[in-house]
Design an enzyme around this catalytic site. Structure first.
Site, PDB file in Angstrom:
ATOM      1  N   GLY A 167      -7.824  87.565  64.308  1.00  0.00           N
ATOM      2  CA  GLY A 167      -7.570  86.861  65.576  1.00  0.00           C
ATOM      3  C   GLY A 167      -8.861  86.580  66.310  1.00  0.00           C
ATOM      4  CE1 TYR A 168     -12.889  88.549  64.829  1.00  0.00           C
ATOM      5  CE2 TYR A 168     -14.720  87.145  64.189  1.00  0.00           C
ATOM      6  CZ  TYR A 168     -14.176  88.400  64.315  1.00  0.00           C
ATOM      7  OH  TYR A 168     -14.909  89.478  63.931  1.00  0.00           O
ATOM      8  CB  SER A 169     -10.032  80.376  66.308  1.00  0.00           C
ATOM      9  OG  SER A 169     -11.092  80.299  65.427  1.00  0.00           O
ATOM     10  CB  SER A 189      -5.825  82.649  57.602  1.00  0.00           C
ATOM     11  OG  SER A 189      -6.855  81.790  57.983  1.00  0.00           O
ATOM     12  CD  GLU A 213     -14.434  84.113  58.759  1.00  0.00           C
ATOM     13  OE1 GLU A 213     -15.024  84.399  59.805  1.00  0.00           O
ATOM     14  OE2 GLU A 213     -13.403  83.441  58.717  1.00  0.00           O
TER      15      GLU A 213
END
Lengths: 384, 371
Positions: A133-135, A167, A250
């Site tokens: 959960g980054y963006s 994703s 990543e």
């Protein structure tokens, strides 16, 4: 040393010969044939399950992790031998996982002993599937601009906000996320790295349909989600350090994947097998250039691995791997579509999915332009 | 296992070479030779010989240091960085590798003389404008127990200064390499300085007599001797090109930081930043291919063909990009003779052609990759 490695080679060769099911001595036929694991994972075949269990039992889903966390404790040299032997019989990677590629390395570097003991072994066994959960909408490449907030409620945080491009969030058991824990601090200084159970009350996800027809990406919503404070990795408000470390992994993962996508087959073989690809001079010349660049890129990955093993680090050069690897994969996919001609234009052919999916390669995990900016400023030292 | 990192010894070798070349053979040295109408500097080569560079691929039994192809690549790379001119590639890399293929007393003596700086070699190969060794048409016709060679060889790099020539010619049994003294009767050398101001000659052979003793290797089996020698040369030339690229790149990035327009350094403009960053990526990727070629020649030479062609193709393309971007980013000054950029551009063009251009090597890669 060399003799020990040769003994190891003999050992793995025999182990693989005995333990790798015949069905697992071939690349996955499709996306659905890849083993991702997780609490609700449905194995595509008995062989897939057997292969995962056997590999996990000897630690080779995560060969270089310490044995106490489910790994095999191999050095990079030893891992290379294992991979060479797996490649020799075309053995399939037993488990794909964001837990292995991203969260694991970050926990090994920043996690508490309790976190490592609790979280790493299930990742190694493929029991818990993680998403990232980054963006966020509006943040994009400006990752430190995340607005999802975590409010301090004594022994726990309460998280509110939205993530995007998560994703496989709809299939994940847990999420590792960046949340803002101090809204008054400069934007890089007020972020924490937290682990959230996807089954917590208030977490919901929604897939995003892509041009490829598939939906690996989701939107993820947090509505008053309670998160125990023990689930912060590293220091509170210092999550950016963890995030940066993880991003390096990543980028390496995406770039390595980029080179391997499309089965990693030589473009020459792809063209030769196509109806007309090999007789089109322009396509042939473009493919030869792409083949040269792809081979050299593969050696670059090897070189960086060797550097890390020799005690160096990839550091900001991971931006180069990400940029070059993903641009290369986009070229490959265009060439393969060209080689297959009209035969590639039906959805059933499977190819358009890979081709369209590749267009996201240079966006996800930081755009190509962001990568070039990192190189220009941090490696070349060009002025801001 | 092949490791794509430099060893402590290799880093030391590179540092030593760099220190020497910065002092003894900066680009100003090449400019000086050009202005004086000279194509070589015996004193400079003498110093390189004294440091053991001439013997880098000569076995210890023949007086060499036998440091290997990766080390030869490091030396070539450092020479490329300052455009140092010397017969290193022709003599120490290509000829030495050719002479090593089955050392007998004659070739052993010559290897000794290469290592000690007494012999300089050139490879007389091309007859057309492209590298195509197996297409050589020069006839070596039988004459009693010996041969008579006639014809013209073009683009003989280091040909004017060479003491001996490896001449590729066609005998009744196929292609054969002759190892001839450059002064043998019937050999005429025309110095035709190339655009990069270095030693390139056209060589006429008019009824030149040769005996069986002049044959290197076996009659009709030239490629057994030459194929490894070409690969060694191609790998070292790729390394030279990668050094040239880093030389140009260093100049260009330096200029981006210092040159101001509209009140800011031009390196602050995103367009130029992205182009510079892309170029850096290309140099990194090429560096891996170059190092890999040297490593494979040292460990598994019979499997090195793909790696060598990959390195030469990549190095050629990357150098071409680097000099084009270098000139463009420097603007008008990059086009002036007073500035060094043009020297890089011309050398990159010559090195692109020598020992096989991009297309030649791409075709070899393609063959290995199922095209």
């Amino acid at each position: 040393m060399a003799q020990d490695l040769e003994q190891l080679r003999t050992h793995w060769r025999a182990w693989l010969e005995t333990n790798c099911p015949d069905e697992m001595r071939d690349g996955p036929a499709s996306e659905a044939d890849i083993c991702w694991g997780g609490a609700n994972w449905q194995f595509a075949s008995e062989a897939q399950e057997v292969w995962l269990r056997r590999c996990a039992s000897v630690g080779i889903t995560v060969p270089t992790w310490p044995k106490e966390y489910g790994g095999a404790g191999l050095t990079r040299d030893e891992e290379k031998i294992l991979h060479q032997e797996m490649k020799r019989i075309n053995a399939r990677t037993p488990l794909q996982s964001f837990g292995i590629w991203m969260l694991g390395p970050a926990l090994l570097a920043f996690g508490s002993d309790a976190q490592k003991q609790e979280i790493l072994p299930p990742i190694a066994r493929g029991e818990i599937r993680w998403c990232q959960g980054y963006s966020e909408p509006g943040a994009g490449s400006d990752l430190a601009g995340v607005q999802t907030r975590a409010d301090d409620c004594g022994d726990h945080w309460v998280v509110n906000g939205q993530k995007i491009w998560t994703s496989y969030a709809d299939k994940a058991d847990w999420i590792f996320a960046l949340v803002r824990t101090d809204r008054d601090a400069p934007k890089h200084k007020g972020i924490s790295f937290v682990l959230i159970d996807m089954h917590s009350t208030g977490v919901s996800t929604r897939p995003i349909q892509l041009i490829s027809g598939a939906s690996p990406f989701c939107e993820t919503f947090f509505d008053n989600v309670q998160v125990p404070k023990t689930q912060v990795v590293g220091q509170i408000n210092r999550g950016w350090d963890v995030a940066k470390y993880l991003l390096t992994h990543e980028r390496e993962m995406i770039s390595a994947g980029g080179a391997l996508m499309g089965g990693g087959r030589a473009l020459g073989a792809v063209l030769a097998d196509s109806e007309t690809g090999n007789s089109d001079p322009i396509l042939r010349a473009d493919a030869m250039r792409a083949e040269i660049d792809g081979l050299a890129f593969g050696l670059t990955l090897e070189r960086y691995k060797d550097q890390v093993e020799a005690g160096g680090s990839v550091g900001d050069a991971s931006a180069m791997l990400k940029y070059a690897g993903t641009e290369l994969n986009k070229r490959r996919q265009e060439l393969i579509m060209g080689a297959e001609g009209s035969a590639a234009l039906e959805w059933e052919a499977g190819l358009p999915g890979s081709w369209l999916r590749s267009k996201a390669n240079s966006i996800e995990g930081g755009t190509s332009e962001v990568m070039l900016g990192i190189i220009a400023k941090r490696i070349l030292g060009l002025p801001g | 296992m092949v490791k794509l990192v430099e060893t402590t010894d290799e880093i030391l070798l590179a540092d030593t070479a760099r220190g020497f070349l910065d002092r003894a053979a900066p680009i100003a040295h090449l400019r000086g030779l050009r202005d004086a109408g000279q194509v070589g500097d015996d004193a400079l080569w003498g110093e390189m010989v004294a440091m053991g560079w001439a013997g880098v691929l000569v076995p210890e039994a023949q007086g060499g240091s036998d440091m290997g192809h990766a080390a030869a690549g490091i030396l070539a790379r450092e020479m490329g960085r300052t455009l140092a001119t010397s017969p290193f590639l022709s003599t120490a890399v290509i000829a030495a590798t050719a002479l090593r293929q089955g050392v007998d007393s004659r070739s052993g003596d010559r290897l000794n003389q290469i290592a000690s700086g007494q012999l300089r070699y050139a490879i007389a190969l091309d007859e057309t404008s492209k590298f195509a060794p197996t297409m050589a048409e020069m006839q070596a016709r039988r004459d009693g127990n010996g041969f008579r060679l006639s014809g013209t060889k073009r683009f003989v790099v280091d040909g004017a200064q060479a003491d001996r020539l490896l001449v590729l010619a066609r005998t009744d049994d196929g292609l054969t390499v002759f190892d001839l003294p450059a002064g043998r009767a019937g050999i005429t050398r025309h110095v035709t300085p190339a655009i990069d101001s270095r030693d390139v000659a056209r060589i006429d052979l008019a009824d030149v007599a040769a005996t069986g003793d002049d044959v290197l290797g076996k009659v009709g089996d030239a490629m057994a001797v030459l194929a490894p020698a070409f690969q060694a040369g191609q790998a070292a030339l790729a390394a030279e090109l990668s050094g040239l690229t880093s030389g140009v790149f260093g100049m260009t990035v330096g200029y981006l930081k210092e040159r101001k327009q509209f009140g800011v350094p031009i390196g602050a403009f995103q367009t130029l930043q992205h182009r510079a960053a892309h170029l850096w990526c290309e140099t990194e990727i090429t560096a891996a291919a170059v190092l890999n070629a040297g490593r494979l020649l040292d460990t598994t030479p019979d499997q090195a063909e793909l790696a060598v062609s990959l390195a030469k193709a990549r190095a050629t393309a990357t150098a071409q990009l680097a000099v084009q971007e270098g000139v463009q980013m420097h603007g008008g000054i990059g086009m002036t003779d007073a500035f060094d950029m043009g020297f890089f551009m011309k050398r990159a063009r010559v090195a692109a052609e020598w020992l096989g251009d991009y297309g030649y090597h791409a075709a070899i890669v393609a063959r290995h990759r199922g095209f």
